[in-house]
Design a protein around this motif. Structure first.
Motif, PDB file in Angstrom:
ATOM      1  N   GLN A  18      42.953  29.762 -10.160  1.00 53.67           N
ATOM      2  CA  GLN A  18      42.786  28.489 -10.864  1.00 53.67           C
ATOM      3  C   GLN A  18      43.209  28.543 -12.327  1.00 53.67           C
ATOM      4  OE1 GLN A  18      40.144  27.568 -13.333  1.00 53.67           O
ATOM      5  NE2 GLN A  18      39.938  29.776 -13.468  1.00 53.67           N
ATOM      6  N   SER A  19      43.253  29.694 -12.919  1.00 48.42           N
ATOM      7  CA  SER A  19      43.858  29.850 -14.243  1.00 48.42           C
ATOM      8  C   SER A  19      44.670  31.139 -14.185  1.00 48.42           C
ATOM      9  CB  SER A  19      42.816  29.898 -15.358  1.00 48.42           C
ATOM     10  OG  SER A  19      42.039  31.062 -15.285  1.00 48.42           O
ATOM     11  N   PRO A  34      45.420  26.834  -2.140  1.00 49.20           N
ATOM     12  CA  PRO A  34      44.025  26.394  -2.133  1.00 49.20           C
ATOM     13  C   PRO A  34      43.210  27.078  -1.025  1.00 49.20           C
ATOM     14  CG  PRO A  34      45.444  24.521  -2.518  1.00 49.20           C
ATOM     15  CD  PRO A  34      46.347  25.693  -2.173  1.00 49.20           C
ATOM     16  N   SER A  54      35.171  28.679 -13.590  1.00 50.15           N
ATOM     17  CA  SER A  54      36.478  28.045 -13.715  1.00 50.15           C
ATOM     18  C   SER A  54      36.750  27.708 -15.180  1.00 50.15           C
ATOM     19  CB  SER A  54      36.486  26.763 -12.867  1.00 50.15           C
ATOM     20  OG  SER A  54      37.711  26.093 -12.979  1.00 50.15           O
ATOM     21  N   TYR A  73      43.872  24.879 -13.330  1.00 52.25           N
ATOM     22  CA  TYR A  73      43.298  23.802 -12.522  1.00 52.25           C
ATOM     23  C   TYR A  73      42.202  23.095 -13.324  1.00 52.25           C
ATOM     24  CZ  TYR A  73      45.216  26.011  -8.219  1.00 52.25           C
ATOM     25  OH  TYR A  73      46.008  26.547  -7.249  1.00 52.25           O
ATOM     26  N   ASP A  74      42.006  21.831 -13.023  1.00 51.70           N
ATOM     27  CA  ASP A  74      40.905  21.088 -13.642  1.00 51.70           C
ATOM     28  C   ASP A  74      39.582  21.688 -13.172  1.00 51.70           C
ATOM     29  OD1 ASP A  74      39.897  18.498 -15.018  1.00 51.70           O
ATOM     30  OD2 ASP A  74      38.850  18.593 -13.086  1.00 51.70           O
ATOM     31  N   THR A  78      38.051  21.547  -9.354  1.00 52.49           N
ATOM     32  CA  THR A  78      37.992  22.854  -8.701  1.00 52.49           C
ATOM     33  C   THR A  78      36.577  23.186  -8.261  1.00 52.49           C
ATOM     34  OG1 THR A  78      39.860  23.637 -10.009  1.00 52.49           O
ATOM     35  CG2 THR A  78      38.485  25.326  -8.990  1.00 52.49           C
TER      36      THR A  78
END
Length: 143
Positions: A18-19, A34, A54, A73-74, A78
């Motif tokens: 995600q990051s 995902p 996150s 990712y937001d 997430t």
């Protein structure tokens, strides 16, 4: 200094995928899906991890893209996705850059996430460090 009572050891993790900062991302994350993120979260949930975390960035400027990457990712989306496929692991924003968004909208998003996840949210907040990100959103970096 107060002594904290003894308790069970708890461990958690900053989520991969995600990051994808060049500082810590592994090469395999660039091609991850995902479904891979979901499997990691489910496995951590089953293994007894205390939390999954996150990160938050909205727009990485070109001058930082080499080091920070542009994959972030937001965190609300997430963590909401992960809340729906896990049962007990806590869900942490690590950290939400609250100055990038209107505080009422931020409070509503995270309160909804906490409610829908059964109270599993840990809201970590920070001030942010990327001036251009604030400027792109019309937010007050200096304030």
């Amino acid at each position: 200094m107060p002594i904290l009572p003894a308790g069970p050891l708890s461990y958690g993790m900053q989520l991969p995928i995600q990051s994808q900062s060049a500082i810590y991302a592994e090469p395999w994350e660039a091609g991850a899906t995902p479904a891979d993120l979901a499997e990691i979260a489910r496995t951590a949930d089953r293994a007894g991890f205390g939390y999954l975390a996150s990160c938050d960035h909205v727009a990485i400027p070109r001058r930082l893209a080499g080091a920070m990457s542009t994959v972030w990712y937001d965190p609300v989306a997430t963590l909401a996705f992960l809340a729906g496929i896990t049962e007990r692991v806590l869900l942490m924003s690590h950290v939400a850059v609250v100055g990038l968004r209107h505080p009422l909208a931020t409070a509503k998003q995270y309160a909804t996430l906490d409610h829908l996840s059964g109270g599993r949210l840990i809201l970590g907040v920070g001030a942010g460090h990327v001036r251009e990100e604030f400027e792109a959103l019309g937010a007050d970096f200096d304030g």
